[in-house]
Write an enzyme that holds these catalytic residues in place. Structure first.
Site, PDB file in Angstrom:
ATOM      1  N   SER A  31       0.826  -1.207   0.000  1.00 51.81           N
ATOM      2  CA  SER A  31       0.000   0.000   0.000  1.00 51.81           C
ATOM      3  C   SER A  31       0.862   1.260   0.000  1.00 51.81           C
ATOM      4  O   SER A  31       1.687   1.457   0.904  1.00 51.81           O
ATOM      5  CB  SER A  31      -0.895   0.038   1.245  1.00 51.81           C
ATOM      6  OG  SER A  31      -1.931  -0.898   1.115  1.00 51.81           O
ATOM      7  N   HIS A  62      -3.189   0.822  -4.717  1.00 54.55           N
ATOM      8  CA  HIS A  62      -2.742  -0.352  -5.471  1.00 54.55           C
ATOM      9  C   HIS A  62      -3.176  -0.148  -6.925  1.00 54.55           C
ATOM     10  O   HIS A  62      -4.339  -0.370  -7.279  1.00 54.55           O
ATOM     11  CB  HIS A  62      -3.362  -1.631  -4.903  1.00 54.55           C
ATOM     12  CG  HIS A  62      -2.823  -1.992  -3.550  1.00 54.55           C
ATOM     13  ND1 HIS A  62      -1.834  -2.929  -3.360  1.00 54.55           N
ATOM     14  CD2 HIS A  62      -3.111  -1.492  -2.318  1.00 54.55           C
ATOM     15  CE1 HIS A  62      -1.544  -3.017  -2.066  1.00 54.55           C
ATOM     16  NE2 HIS A  62      -2.305  -2.161  -1.411  1.00 54.55           N
ATOM     17  N   HIS A  84      -5.689  -8.930  -1.900  1.00 55.19           N
ATOM     18  CA  HIS A  84      -5.843  -9.277  -0.490  1.00 55.19           C
ATOM     19  C   HIS A  84      -7.033 -10.226  -0.334  1.00 55.19           C
ATOM     20  O   HIS A  84      -8.010 -10.137  -1.071  1.00 55.19           O
ATOM     21  CB  HIS A  84      -6.088  -8.024   0.349  1.00 55.19           C
ATOM     22  CG  HIS A  84      -5.048  -6.946   0.175  1.00 55.19           C
ATOM     23  ND1 HIS A  84      -5.089  -6.044  -0.853  1.00 55.19           N
ATOM     24  CD2 HIS A  84      -3.945  -6.651   0.905  1.00 55.19           C
ATOM     25  CE1 HIS A  84      -4.039  -5.225  -0.750  1.00 55.19           C
ATOM     26  NE2 HIS A  84      -3.333  -5.573   0.298  1.00 55.19           N
ATOM     27  N   TYR A  86      -9.240 -10.126   1.973  1.00 55.60           N
ATOM     28  CA  TYR A  86     -10.471  -9.414   2.339  1.00 55.60           C
ATOM     29  C   TYR A  86     -11.194  -8.808   1.142  1.00 55.60           C
ATOM     30  O   TYR A  86     -12.349  -8.413   1.248  1.00 55.60           O
ATOM     31  CB  TYR A  86     -10.186  -8.317   3.380  1.00 55.60           C
ATOM     32  CG  TYR A  86      -9.259  -7.207   2.916  1.00 55.60           C
ATOM     33  CD1 TYR A  86      -9.690  -6.219   2.035  1.00 55.60           C
ATOM     34  CD2 TYR A  86      -7.940  -7.159   3.339  1.00 55.60           C
ATOM     35  CE1 TYR A  86      -8.823  -5.220   1.601  1.00 55.60           C
ATOM     36  CE2 TYR A  86      -7.072  -6.164   2.915  1.00 55.60           C
ATOM     37  CZ  TYR A  86      -7.526  -5.200   2.042  1.00 55.60           C
ATOM     38  OH  TYR A  86      -6.678  -4.228   1.598  1.00 55.60           O
ATOM     39  N   GLU A  87     -10.504  -8.753  -0.018  1.00 55.15           N
ATOM     40  CA  GLU A  87     -11.185  -8.236  -1.215  1.00 55.15           C
ATOM     41  C   GLU A  87     -12.189  -9.268  -1.745  1.00 55.15           C
ATOM     42  O   GLU A  87     -12.948  -8.969  -2.667  1.00 55.15           O
ATOM     43  CB  GLU A  87     -10.154  -7.898  -2.300  1.00 55.15           C
ATOM     44  CG  GLU A  87      -9.274  -6.706  -1.954  1.00 55.15           C
ATOM     45  CD  GLU A  87      -8.179  -6.466  -2.979  1.00 55.15           C
ATOM     46  OE1 GLU A  87      -8.481  -5.941  -4.055  1.00 55.15           O
ATOM     47  OE2 GLU A  87      -7.013  -6.809  -2.695  1.00 55.15           O
ATOM     48  N   ALA A 114       2.704  -2.327   3.866  1.00 58.40           N
ATOM     49  CA  ALA A 114       2.501  -1.342   4.924  1.00 58.40           C
ATOM     50  C   ALA A 114       1.936  -2.128   6.105  1.00 58.40           C
ATOM     51  O   ALA A 114       1.022  -2.935   5.930  1.00 58.40           O
ATOM     52  CB  ALA A 114       1.513  -0.284   4.463  1.00 58.40           C
ATOM     53  N   MET A 212      -2.381  -7.312   6.463  1.00 56.42           N
ATOM     54  CA  MET A 212      -3.418  -8.159   5.859  1.00 56.42           C
ATOM     55  C   MET A 212      -2.948  -8.753   4.533  1.00 56.42           C
ATOM     56  O   MET A 212      -3.756  -8.972   3.633  1.00 56.42           O
ATOM     57  CB  MET A 212      -4.686  -7.327   5.643  1.00 56.42           C
ATOM     58  CG  MET A 212      -5.144  -6.571   6.884  1.00 56.42           C
ATOM     59  SD  MET A 212      -6.359  -5.294   6.476  1.00 56.42           S
ATOM     60  CE  MET A 212      -6.336  -4.294   7.970  1.00 56.42           C
ATOM     61  N   SER A 213      -1.639  -8.954   4.411  1.00 53.05           N
ATOM     62  CA  SER A 213      -1.128  -9.469   3.126  1.00 53.05           C
ATOM     63  C   SER A 213       0.111 -10.323   3.367  1.00 53.05           C
ATOM     64  O   SER A 213       0.297 -10.866   4.452  1.00 53.05           O
ATOM     65  CB  SER A 213      -0.768  -8.283   2.223  1.00 53.05           C
ATOM     66  OG  SER A 213       0.359  -7.591   2.723  1.00 53.05           O
ATOM     67  N   ASN A 236       2.026   2.953  11.017  1.00 49.12           N
ATOM     68  CA  ASN A 236       1.465   3.551  12.237  1.00 49.12           C
ATOM     69  C   ASN A 236       1.701   2.554  13.363  1.00 49.12           C
ATOM     70  O   ASN A 236       2.062   1.411  13.097  1.00 49.12           O
ATOM     71  CB  ASN A 236      -0.041   3.814  12.071  1.00 49.12           C
ATOM     72  CG  ASN A 236      -0.745   2.630  11.440  1.00 49.12           C
ATOM     73  OD1 ASN A 236      -0.273   1.498  11.486  1.00 49.12           O
ATOM     74  ND2 ASN A 236      -1.877   2.873  10.826  1.00 49.12           N
ATOM     75  N   HIS A 248      -6.710   4.201   6.606  1.00 52.81           N
ATOM     76  CA  HIS A 248      -5.906   3.871   5.431  1.00 52.81           C
ATOM     77  C   HIS A 248      -5.226   5.136   4.885  1.00 52.81           C
ATOM     78  O   HIS A 248      -4.150   5.067   4.313  1.00 52.81           O
ATOM     79  CB  HIS A 248      -6.778   3.201   4.362  1.00 52.81           C
ATOM     80  CG  HIS A 248      -5.996   2.588   3.234  1.00 52.81           C
ATOM     81  ND1 HIS A 248      -5.006   1.644   3.412  1.00 52.81           N
ATOM     82  CD2 HIS A 248      -6.040   2.801   1.886  1.00 52.81           C
ATOM     83  CE1 HIS A 248      -4.492   1.295   2.236  1.00 52.81           C
ATOM     84  NE2 HIS A 248      -5.096   1.993   1.297  1.00 52.81           N
TER      85      HIS A 248
HETATM   86  C1  R1P Z   1      -4.677  -1.287   5.320  1.00 54.72           C
HETATM   87  O1  R1P Z   1      -4.382   0.050   5.454  1.00 54.72           O
HETATM   88  C2  R1P Z   1      -4.061  -1.917   4.102  1.00 54.72           C
HETATM   89  O2  R1P Z   1      -2.639  -1.637   4.084  1.00 54.72           O
HETATM   90  C3  R1P Z   1      -1.893  -2.849   4.051  1.00 54.72           C
HETATM   91  C4  R1P Z   1      -2.846  -3.836   4.714  1.00 54.72           C
HETATM   92  O3  R1P Z   1      -2.500  -5.186   4.429  1.00 54.72           O
HETATM   93  C5  R1P Z   1      -4.184  -3.435   4.153  1.00 54.72           C
HETATM   94  O4  R1P Z   1      -4.385  -3.950   2.870  1.00 54.72           O
HETATM   95  O5  R1P Z   1      -1.692  -3.125   2.685  1.00 54.72           O
HETATM   96  P1  R1P Z   1      -0.499  -3.997   2.082  1.00 54.72           P
HETATM   97  O6  R1P Z   1      -0.271  -5.132   3.001  1.00 54.72           O
HETATM   98  O7  R1P Z   1      -0.947  -4.428   0.730  1.00 54.72           O
HETATM   99  O8  R1P Z   1       0.715  -3.087   2.008  1.00 54.72           O
END
Ligand code: R1P
Length: 276
Positions: A31, A62, A84, A86-87, A114, A212-213, A236, A248
């Site tokens: 992200s 993204h 992800h 959750y999508e 992130a 979350m990834s 954060n 976000h």
């Molecule tokens: C939440 O702000 C998003 O940022 C992170 C989390 O996994 C979630 O998708 O994204 P990336 O892991 O894709 O960087």
């Protein structure tokens, strides 16, 4: 529906026709970190929706395209935008691009994300080298019949994040005078951020950062015998540490500040990754 193995081959064949680059290094940009792909020279950009069987990005920050080209003298393919769980995608779809990268000839992967800082010594804007991960997604991209073309039934995960690559990253960070934290990434499904109680639990479990990834992608890469380096941008401090809500937008803002350091570090690593 065609088997995933065939779908990945078809996607790779299409990419091979669209671009003359033959990448050996894959990059997954988290992200707000997609900006690294802008450094790629002689770039061929392919939107995900044009690639057969490819999912499409739905998350802000993204872009949703593959970028192939040269970075620090290496041929790379970068995902400017990842998928992800959750999508609503299955983990086989989330990890589909990793399978396609393998078919393209990639044998080294740099995953970035992130993440929220759990470790109380961390601060927003820190970069963290991923030492290891904890899968708390209660799912695994390898569930179901194993595809022997892709890898073994029971992949070893003891050195999921390649020790030699970690050593290289530490050296590059030191040379660049960049502070590089190190720790364990915990992968949750999201899309809610964690509660303060969950963060206290994750800290007790040994987590340093949460997101979350990444975890499914790394599992698929290791299944395919791809060596992995992981970097988290601590966007954060996680819930309950500071008295402020998470958003976000904040994640994107921190990524923006970290950008120059992040780009320099990853480029420095790419320059030498083929020699370790
Ligand atoms: C939440 O702000 C998003 O940022 C992170 C989390 O996994 C979630 O998708 O994204 P990336 O892991 O894709 O960087």
């Amino acid at each position: 529906m065609k088997p995933m193995v065939q779908q990945a081959q078809e996607a790779a064949a299409y990419i091979g026709k669209r671009s003359g680059h033959r990448p050996v290094i894959g990059l997954v940009l988290g992200s707000g970190l997609g900006v690294l792909a802008e450094e790629i020279r002689h770039a061929d950009v392919i939107p995900y929706e044009e690639i057969p069987h490819f999912p499409v990005s739905t998350v802000q920050g993204h872009a949703g395209q593959l970028v192939l080209g040269e970075l620090e003298g290496q041929t790379v393919v970068a995902m400017q935008g990842r998928f992800h769980y959750y999508e609503g995608y299955g983990l086989d779809q989330v990890t589909f691009p990793i399978r396609v990268m393998k078919d393209l000839g990639v044998d080294r992967l740099i995953v970035t994300n992130a993440a929220g800082g759990i470790n109380l010594d961390f601060g927003a804007g820190d970069l963290m080298l991923i030492q290891d991960h904890i899968n708390l997604m209660f799912n695994n991209p390898l569930f179901g019949p194993n595809a022997p073309e892709w890898g073994v039934r029971f992949p070893d995960m003891s050195d999921a994040y390649d020790p030699s690559y970690r050593q290289l990253a530490r050296r590059v960070a030191e040379d660049q005078n960049v502070s590089l934290r190190e720790g364990v990434y915990v992968g949750l499904t999201g899309p809610t951020y964690e509660t303060p109680a969950e963060i206290r639990m994750l800290r007790k479990l040994g987590g340093d950062a949460v997101g979350m990834s990444t975890v499914p992608e790394v599992i698929a890469a290791r299944h395919a015998g791809i060596r992995v380096l992981g970097i988290s941008c601590i966007s954060n401090l996680a819930a309950g540490i500071l008295d402020q809500p998470l958003s976000h937008d904040e994640v994107m803002e921190t990524a923006e500040q970290v950008k120059p350091r992040f780009i320099r570090l990853v480029k420095g690593i790419i320059k030498d990754i083929r020699s370790v």
